[in-house]
Design a protein around this motif. Sequence first.
Motif, PDB file in Angstrom:
ATOM      1  N   ASP A   1      -3.995   0.815  -2.852  1.00  0.00           N
ATOM      2  CA  ASP A   1      -3.828  -0.564  -2.406  1.00  0.00           C
ATOM      3  C   ASP A   1      -3.582  -1.413  -3.660  1.00  0.00           C
ATOM      4  O   ASP A   1      -4.478  -1.597  -4.484  1.00  0.00           O
TER       5      ASP A   1
ATOM      6  N   SER B   1      -3.593  10.900  -0.745  1.00  0.00           N
ATOM      7  CA  SER B   1      -3.729   9.901  -1.798  1.00  0.00           C
ATOM      8  C   SER B   1      -3.363   8.546  -1.217  1.00  0.00           C
ATOM      9  O   SER B   1      -2.475   8.451  -0.365  1.00  0.00           O
ATOM     10  N   PHE B   2      -4.056   7.513  -1.685  1.00  0.00           N
ATOM     11  CA  PHE B   2      -3.834   6.159  -1.159  1.00  0.00           C
ATOM     12  C   PHE B   2      -4.064   5.168  -2.285  1.00  0.00           C
ATOM     13  O   PHE B   2      -5.007   5.297  -3.072  1.00  0.00           O
TER      14      PHE B   2
ATOM     15  N   ILE C   1       0.867  -1.165   0.000  1.00  0.00           N
ATOM     16  CA  ILE C   1       0.000   0.000   0.000  1.00  0.00           C
ATOM     17  C   ILE C   1       0.912   1.226   0.000  1.00  0.00           C
ATOM     18  O   ILE C   1       2.024   1.178   0.530  1.00  0.00           O
ATOM     19  N   CYS C   2       0.468   2.288  -0.611  1.00  0.00           N
ATOM     20  CA  CYS C   2       1.289   3.498  -0.634  1.00  0.00           C
ATOM     21  C   CYS C   2       0.376   4.713  -0.579  1.00  0.00           C
ATOM     22  O   CYS C   2      -0.835   4.619  -0.827  1.00  0.00           O
ATOM     23  N   GLY C   3       0.953   5.846  -0.249  1.00  0.00           N
ATOM     24  CA  GLY C   3       0.132   7.044  -0.170  1.00  0.00           C
ATOM     25  C   GLY C   3       0.919   8.289   0.150  1.00  0.00           C
ATOM     26  O   GLY C   3       2.095   8.231   0.543  1.00  0.00           O
TER      27      GLY C   3
ATOM     28  N   ARG D   1       1.646   4.211   8.561  1.00  0.00           N
ATOM     29  CA  ARG D   1       1.029   3.559   7.411  1.00  0.00           C
ATOM     30  C   ARG D   1       0.131   4.561   6.686  1.00  0.00           C
ATOM     31  O   ARG D   1      -0.612   5.312   7.323  1.00  0.00           O
ATOM     32  N   PRO D   2       0.181   4.583   5.353  1.00  0.00           N
ATOM     33  CA  PRO D   2      -0.796   5.399   4.614  1.00  0.00           C
ATOM     34  C   PRO D   2      -2.196   4.829   4.782  1.00  0.00           C
ATOM     35  O   PRO D   2      -2.370   3.620   4.931  1.00  0.00           O
ATOM     36  N   LYS D   3      -3.197   5.716   4.757  1.00  0.00           N
ATOM     37  CA  LYS D   3      -4.587   5.311   4.972  1.00  0.00           C
ATOM     38  C   LYS D   3      -5.461   5.853   3.841  1.00  0.00           C
ATOM     39  O   LYS D   3      -5.115   6.863   3.214  1.00  0.00           O
ATOM     40  N   PRO D   4      -6.628   5.241   3.597  1.00  0.00           N
ATOM     41  CA  PRO D   4      -7.538   5.750   2.564  1.00  0.00           C
ATOM     42  C   PRO D   4      -7.974   7.190   2.800  1.00  0.00           C
ATOM     43  O   PRO D   4      -8.422   7.856   1.864  1.00  0.00           O
TER      44      PRO D   4
ATOM     45  N   ASP E   1      -5.948   9.619   3.679  1.00  0.00           N
ATOM     46  CA  ASP E   1      -4.838  10.536   3.406  1.00  0.00           C
ATOM     47  C   ASP E   1      -5.025  11.249   2.063  1.00  0.00           C
ATOM     48  O   ASP E   1      -5.975  10.981   1.318  1.00  0.00           O
TER      49      ASP E   1
END
Length: 232
Positions: A164, A161-162, A120-122, A154-157, A159
């Motif tokens: 998965d 931008s996110f 996952i990234c963001g 951790r990036p989150k929805p 943020d």
Amino acid sequence: MSGNVDFNLLNFQSYEDYLNSFIKKEEYRYLSSMQPIRKLVKLGYRCTAKVYEEHEFYQLRKQLHDHISPKVLSSVLYGSYFKGTDAALQALVDREEANLLQKLSTIIFLQVRQRSGFDICGYIDYEKSLRDFTLKLPDRTNWRAVFEGRAKLRPKPSDLSFFDWHRSILCYNDTYNYETVRGSNTLMFKHKADHKLIPVTDKPNPHSDNVNRLMIPSEIYGYIILYDHTLR
């Protein structure tokens, strides 16, 4: 301040923008003018949620700004709990106070490998994330635990931008600091205070002078990328 105050108000720069958020494109096609549609919204015909009057909107928005942007910082910065050696976390410690004082605005890019083997990234609005934890808002990041090494960032929805990679979920969100600007092949964020565009790329961009991009190796995260924007 009451715990049920709508922090979403900070996403709107004007009362017209706030009313427009309740309007669908189909309604504009039928009525062809925003004025009667906005009147219907104010009368409560468009939604079940409370719609604020103009004076209420600006009053509540000012209270929220005063609440999340205090003139005096808390005596304890979460970075003071950091006792480790990770260069990425140290870089965030070094930027914490400047972000809270809104002299600097930092966007964090982070990519994390999950147990499933997928990433996952963001992009994270650092100042907003710190404030959310201070205000004990839902879905907040525990920055004290992150700096103490008890939790991982951790990036989150929710943020900026996110993404998965496993479930192909892509999210974009505006914050009270940034507006997301998406092009066909580019992603930028516009800072709402000085309206500067912040490109998040290592390629040449007409707005590259607005940001300093720094990739930092990390013992914990592999690497993080920081986009520092100095507020004028």
